[in-house]
Motif scaffolding. Structure first.
Motif, short mmCIF file in Angstrom:
data_model
loop_
_atom_site.label_atom_id
_atom_site.label_comp_id
_atom_site.label_asym_id
_atom_site.label_seq_id
_atom_site.Cartn_x
_atom_site.Cartn_y
_atom_site.Cartn_z
N GLU A 79 2.14 -10.57 -13.67
CA GLU A 79 3.00 -9.83 -12.73
C GLU A 79 2.27 -8.45 -12.42
OE1 GLU A 79 7.10 -10.43 -12.75
OE2 GLU A 79 6.75 -12.30 -13.63
N THR A 80 1.85 -7.78 -13.49
CA THR A 80 1.57 -6.31 -13.33
C THR A 80 0.19 -6.22 -12.28
OG1 THR A 80 0.31 -6.56 -15.24
CG2 THR A 80 2.52 -5.88 -15.78
N ALA A 89 1.56 -6.52 -8.93
CA ALA A 89 2.34 -5.25 -8.58
C ALA A 89 1.04 -4.38 -8.02
CB ALA A 89 3.02 -4.71 -9.82
N ARG A 125 -0.05 -5.39 -4.65
CA ARG A 125 0.84 -5.04 -3.74
C ARG A 125 0.96 -3.64 -3.29
NH1 ARG A 125 4.67 -7.65 -6.48
NH2 ARG A 125 5.71 -5.65 -7.20
N MET A 126 0.95 -2.50 -4.50
CA MET A 126 1.15 -1.22 -4.10
C MET A 126 -0.08 -0.70 -3.11
SD MET A 126 2.52 0.52 -7.39
CE MET A 126 2.00 -0.45 -8.59
N VAL A 127 -1.31 -1.37 -3.70
CA VAL A 127 -2.60 -0.81 -2.97
C VAL A 127 -2.66 -1.52 -1.61
CG1 VAL A 127 -5.19 -1.13 -2.81
CG2 VAL A 127 -3.84 -0.70 -4.86
N ASN A 173 -0.04 -2.26 0.58
CA ASN A 173 1.21 -2.30 1.47
C ASN A 173 1.17 -1.42 2.65
OD1 ASN A 173 1.29 0.19 0.23
ND2 ASN A 173 3.32 -0.08 -0.75
N PRO A 192 -9.11 1.05 -5.56
CA PRO A 192 -8.27 0.60 -4.22
C PRO A 192 -8.97 0.79 -2.98
CG PRO A 192 -7.04 2.15 -5.92
CD PRO A 192 -8.58 2.00 -6.37
N LEU A 217 5.93 -2.83 -15.27
CA LEU A 217 6.88 -3.34 -14.36
C LEU A 217 7.81 -2.44 -13.94
CD1 LEU A 217 6.96 -7.14 -15.12
CD2 LEU A 217 5.66 -6.23 -13.10
N SER A 247 5.88 0.44 -11.87
CA SER A 247 5.66 -0.26 -10.66
C SER A 247 6.82 -0.10 -9.76
CB SER A 247 5.15 -1.49 -10.91
OG SER A 247 3.73 -1.56 -11.60
N ILE A 251 7.43 3.13 -8.54
CA ILE A 251 6.50 3.65 -7.39
C ILE A 251 6.66 3.12 -6.18
CG2 ILE A 251 3.72 3.52 -6.96
CD1 ILE A 251 3.30 3.79 -9.91
N GLU A 252 6.94 1.86 -6.17
CA GLU A 252 7.21 1.22 -4.87
C GLU A 252 8.46 1.43 -4.43
OE1 GLU A 252 5.60 -3.14 -4.61
OE2 GLU A 252 6.11 -2.95 -6.54
N VAL A 309 -0.60 5.62 -4.45
CA VAL A 309 -1.34 5.20 -5.70
C VAL A 309 -2.74 5.67 -5.46
CG1 VAL A 309 -1.99 3.39 -7.21
CG2 VAL A 309 0.13 3.32 -6.10
#
Lengths: 124, 130
Positions: free
Chosen positions: A11-12, A15, A18-20, A22, A109, B30, B33, B36-37, B43
C-alpha cells in the motif's frame, strides 16, 4: 482521460505512485492484488496502461502479465513492470510476454511521469 | 536437544520482531503519505525515493522472515528425528546443515534481488523499454 491501473501488494508503494501521478491528466485505479484487477478487467474494465509490481503473493507480476496476454481485451495493452527486481532472466521473461518496459524501484518521479506520457502519447 | 530449542526460540523472536517492524514502518509511512496527500504537498525526487524505501525494507524483511521460517522448520524436523532415533539423527545433521546453507544462500540472493537501485550502482534511473 486514459485509465492507468497500478497493481502492487504494498500500500505504501501505491501511495507513492498516487502522489507522483495525481497531477497527470489520467484516471488512476489501484489494486493490491493482481487477481482482483484481473477479475475487474475480465468484467469489462479497459485500462489504457497497466503498471504492475513483480513480487506479489497469490499472483505475481509475470503470471498477471501472462493472464493479461491470454485475455482478448488486454492482449496488447501496454504494461510496465515496476519492481525492486533487477534480474536479467526475469526481464527476458517479461519481454517474451510482450512487456512494454521495466522500471526499477525506487523510481524517479520525473522518469515515471515521462514513461506514462510516452506510452499513452499524452501531450507534453 | 536443548541447544536447538534455544536457537528455535531465538529465531522465533527475531521473526516476531521483524514482522512488528514491517507493520510499524508501513503504518508510519501510510500516515506520512496521507498527510502529504491531504495537504497536497509537492513530492520531490528525494521524498519520492524515501517513501519507496519502506517497500524495499518490507521486501528485505519478508525474505529474511521466509528464511527464518524455513530454518525453524528444518531445525524442528531434525529435533524430532534426534529424539526418535540417534542413528537417523547423524544423517539428519548432515541434511540439516545442507538445508540451512541452501536457505542462507537463497536469502542472500533475495537480498540482492529485492534491493532495487538502493544497492546496485550500475542500475541507472533510465527506464528500460523493450
Amino acid at each position: 482521460m486514459p485509465l492507468v491501473i497500478f497493481v502492487d501488494d504494498s500500500e505504501t508503494a501505491l501511495a507513492s505512485t498516487r502522489m507522483v501521478t495525481n497531477s497527470m491528466p489520467i484516471e488512476v485505479k489501484q489494486y493490491t492484488e493482481a487477481q482482483v484487477a484481473l477479475a475487474e478487467i475480465k468484467a469489462g474494465l479497459t485500462p489504457d496502461l497497466i503498471i504492475t509490481d513483480l513480487n506479489m503473493p497469490v499472483m505475481n507480476g509475470l503470471e498477471f502479465l501472462q493472464a493479461l496476454r491470454d485475455n482478448p481485451s488486454t492482449s496488447r495493452t501496454p504494461t510496465l513492470m515496476l519492481t525492486t527486481e533487477t534480474k536479467t532472466e526475469l526481464k527476458q521473461q517479461g519481454k517474451a510476454l510482450g512487456l512494454t518496459g521495466w522500471i526499477v524501484k525506487p523510481f524517479n518521479p520525473a522518469q515515471l511521469k515521462q514513461a506514462i506520457t510516452r506510452v499513452l502519447r499524452l501531450p507534453v | 536437544m536443548l541447544i536447538l530449542d534455544s536457537i528455535d526460540s531465538l529465531l522465533e523472536h527475531i521473526e516476531v520482531v521483524q514482522k512488528d517492524v514491517t507493520s510499524l514502518s508501513s503504518d508510519s509511512l501510510l500516515k506520512i503519505s496521507a498527510y502529504i496527500e491531504k495537504h497536497q504537498l509537492e513530492v520531490d525526487d528525494d521524498i519520492a525515493a524515501a517513501l519507496q524505501y519502506q517497500d524495499i525494507i518490507t521486501q528485505q524483511l519478508s525474505a529474511t522472515i521466509e528464511a527464518i521460517e524455513s530454518m525453524r522448520k528444518s531445525i524442528n524436523k531434525f529435533s524430532h528425528t534426534f529424539q526418535s532415533d540417534e542413528h537417523l539423527a547423524q544423517d539428519g545433521m548432515q541434511k540439516l546443515q545442507e538445508k540451512l546453507n541452501t536457505t542462507l544462500a537463497e536469502a542472500k540472493d533475495k537480498k540482492n534481488r529485492f534491493s532495487g537501485k538502493t544497492s546496485c550502482d550500475e542500475v541507472s534511473d533510465e527506464i528500460e523499454f523493450f
